[in-house]
Write a protein that holds these residues in place. Sequence first.
Motif, PDB file in Angstrom:
ATOM      1  N   ILE A 128      22.921  22.754  11.759  1.00 41.26           N
ATOM      2  CA  ILE A 128      22.100  22.282  12.876  1.00 41.26           C
ATOM      3  C   ILE A 128      20.626  22.532  12.605  1.00 41.26           C
ATOM      4  O   ILE A 128      19.780  21.649  12.805  1.00 41.26           O
ATOM      5  N   ASP A 137      19.216  20.187  10.036  1.00 41.22           N
ATOM      6  CA  ASP A 137      19.337  18.750  10.323  1.00 41.22           C
ATOM      7  C   ASP A 137      17.963  18.193  10.707  1.00 41.22           C
ATOM      8  O   ASP A 137      17.296  18.746  11.595  1.00 41.22           O
ATOM      9  N   THR A 173      18.284  18.437  17.461  1.00 37.15           N
ATOM     10  CA  THR A 173      19.630  18.755  17.952  1.00 37.15           C
ATOM     11  C   THR A 173      19.589  20.048  18.758  1.00 37.15           C
ATOM     12  O   THR A 173      18.923  21.009  18.384  1.00 37.15           O
ATOM     13  N   VAL A 227      22.401  22.682  21.235  1.00 39.83           N
ATOM     14  CA  VAL A 227      23.787  22.986  21.577  1.00 39.83           C
ATOM     15  C   VAL A 227      23.780  23.938  22.745  1.00 39.83           C
ATOM     16  O   VAL A 227      23.000  24.903  22.778  1.00 39.83           O
ATOM     17  N   ASN A 273      17.164  23.369  17.127  1.00 39.27           N
ATOM     18  CA  ASN A 273      16.693  23.365  15.744  1.00 39.27           C
ATOM     19  C   ASN A 273      15.200  23.034  15.641  1.00 39.27           C
ATOM     20  O   ASN A 273      14.530  22.719  16.640  1.00 39.27           O
ATOM     21  N   CYS A 282      13.996  19.747  16.865  1.00 38.02           N
ATOM     22  CA  CYS A 282      13.906  19.729  18.329  1.00 38.02           C
ATOM     23  C   CYS A 282      12.619  20.427  18.778  1.00 38.02           C
ATOM     24  O   CYS A 282      11.962  19.990  19.738  1.00 38.02           O
ATOM     25  N   ILE A 304      27.071  19.242  22.247  1.00 39.39           N
ATOM     26  CA  ILE A 304      25.964  19.063  21.315  1.00 39.39           C
ATOM     27  C   ILE A 304      25.259  17.763  21.664  1.00 39.39           C
ATOM     28  O   ILE A 304      25.894  16.760  22.007  1.00 39.39           O
ATOM     29  N   GLU A 305      23.938  17.802  21.635  1.00 44.63           N
ATOM     30  CA  GLU A 305      23.152  16.622  21.994  1.00 44.63           C
ATOM     31  C   GLU A 305      22.055  16.422  20.956  1.00 44.63           C
ATOM     32  O   GLU A 305      21.434  17.380  20.496  1.00 44.63           O
ATOM     33  N   THR A 306      21.868  15.158  20.553  1.00 43.96           N
ATOM     34  CA  THR A 306      20.805  14.805  19.604  1.00 43.96           C
ATOM     35  C   THR A 306      19.872  13.814  20.261  1.00 43.96           C
ATOM     36  O   THR A 306      20.251  13.110  21.214  1.00 43.96           O
ATOM     37  N   GLN A 334      16.501  11.034  19.260  1.00 44.83           N
ATOM     38  CA  GLN A 334      15.695  10.368  18.237  1.00 44.83           C
ATOM     39  C   GLN A 334      14.546   9.650  18.914  1.00 44.83           C
ATOM     40  O   GLN A 334      14.711   9.057  19.991  1.00 44.83           O
TER      41      GLN A 334
END
Length: 603
Positions: free
Chosen positions: A140, A143, A147, A149, A160, A163, A257-259, A261
């Motif tokens: 994470i 990445d 991201t 969590v 992360n 983020c 978990i959420e991403t 962009q």
Amino acid sequence: MNPRPYALPVSLFPLADSLPSGLVLHRSDRILFANRAMSRLTGYTADELAQMDFWAFFPKAAQGKVQEWGRMRLQGEHPPARYETLIVIKSGEERWVELTLSCEAIDGARTVLCSYLDITDRKRAEAAQAQSRQLLAQIIDGDPVPTLVINARHIVTHWNQACEQITGIRAADIVGTRKHWTAFYDHERPIMADLIVSGEIETITRHYGQKKLRRSPVVASAYEAEDFFPHFGENGRWLYFTAAPLRNAAGATIGAIETLQDITERRKAEDELRQMHTSLEAKVAQRTVELQDAKATLERDIARRETAEAELRARYSELKDLNSRLSDTQQQLVQSEKMASIGQLAAGVAHEINNPIGYVNSNIRSLKSYIAQLLGVVDAYQAREAALPEPDRAALAAARKAADFDFLREDVTQLLAESEEGTERVRKIVQDLRDFSRTEATQDWQSVDLRRGLDSTLNIASNEIKYRAEVVRDYGEMPLVECLPSQLNQVFMNLFVNAAQAMPEGHRGLITVRTGTEPTREAVWIEVADNGSGMPADVMARIFDPFFTTKPVGKGTGLGLSLSYGIIQKHHGHIGVTSTPGAGTTFRIVLPVHRALTDGATP
């Protein structure tokens, strides 16, 4: 059997052996007792354990804490202690155990009581779990996609670096809290990860239904959405979210978990594309009208051009066909002129030969008569030879012998007969040439016996035929036929020569010439059959075409059968052919006996 410690009650032995954990009693580092569970744990028998030093189980790195407890015991402090430590079993394998130590007075002496509980599987599971958490954190945090969590209590466990960069909030300020909403909204409200953890599908629909919320096409329990956040950046940003549940082995949701962009540039490009699309649609509509007008004009022009092209193609086709017919006619006329010239030449040669052959033949007949008279005179002399004196008779006998008179008398007769036969053959050939060419006769239609024309033509073509085939004449009765004899002779010549040339090399074939009269008596027929190579169907279909030939280059013009076909048509007759490859070919000509009174002809 286990060795018994000093004064240990016998009743305790079964109880100690029934314990699931290993039990060891030792005094002064000597093992006094070890139960069966200890043997199972270490792999040593009870006798082997009785001979072992207490510290033999522990690796050097694990002996420190236990030894520290021993020093405390010597100083009079001996509280119970519990440690998680490694031991080495008989196979050399290290096992994790929970070691419980206590000091008891047994038989008046202080004895250490040790309990060994095998926790190897638990420690391995904990290590694997810790490794998984570390790996997940590395995945994470490394990445490049922003991201976050949260766990089942909605507490942020991961935030992360990506983020941090897009939201401007440090992980240290957000991990371990429930304040992740502050990155996106000015008042507390759940994000998609919160709604997935709580399972509030209706709430998800209410919050995101107007913003194109949709289920993920890849993961059925995941969602994705887009939204605009005015406080991100200078002019706000469009963000694209994806969120999915995290479940344990039992399938229970333990977090989400959420991403996110940044799709601002994409949305700008889409807006610009929509504007361009609108502008293009207007231009296309305008150009469509212009193109439709141009198309209508072009279609009219094309229609006129196609009409003109059709007319030109029709005229070109007519001219091409006419030119082809003219070319064929010209070639046929040239060939006819050649044949006429050859006929005139043959007639001239025949005429020139006929005169000297006439007087040669006459002279041979006169010479034959004179020789007969001279031989009569000689016979008269011989009859009176006996009356001559002996010397005269001897002289005459010597003269006859020197001249070989008897041979001369016999041979001169044969020479005269052969010469007479030769001149007669020359005369016949000359007559056949004259019959074939018919130049001394008019070109008007004549009533002739076609069999005579066949014979004349066979005689003329004998040099072409005699080395290749034998000719069989099978003539039937037929009346005189009204025709152009020289032209029909040319047809016969073509058929005879073709039949001879159809014979395979090294094979002497057979040519059969038949004649007869049709049952109506109004027509006659002529057949020329050979047992040569024959023709396939595709060749047979074209043999009457002008310039078509199967002969090598320079061996034929391809006009012989075409001219023959035209001559037979001129006589209102018919010429046909049947052929079998490898078996031979038969041409059949049918001619009317009387000339058809057409095209202004008069009887």
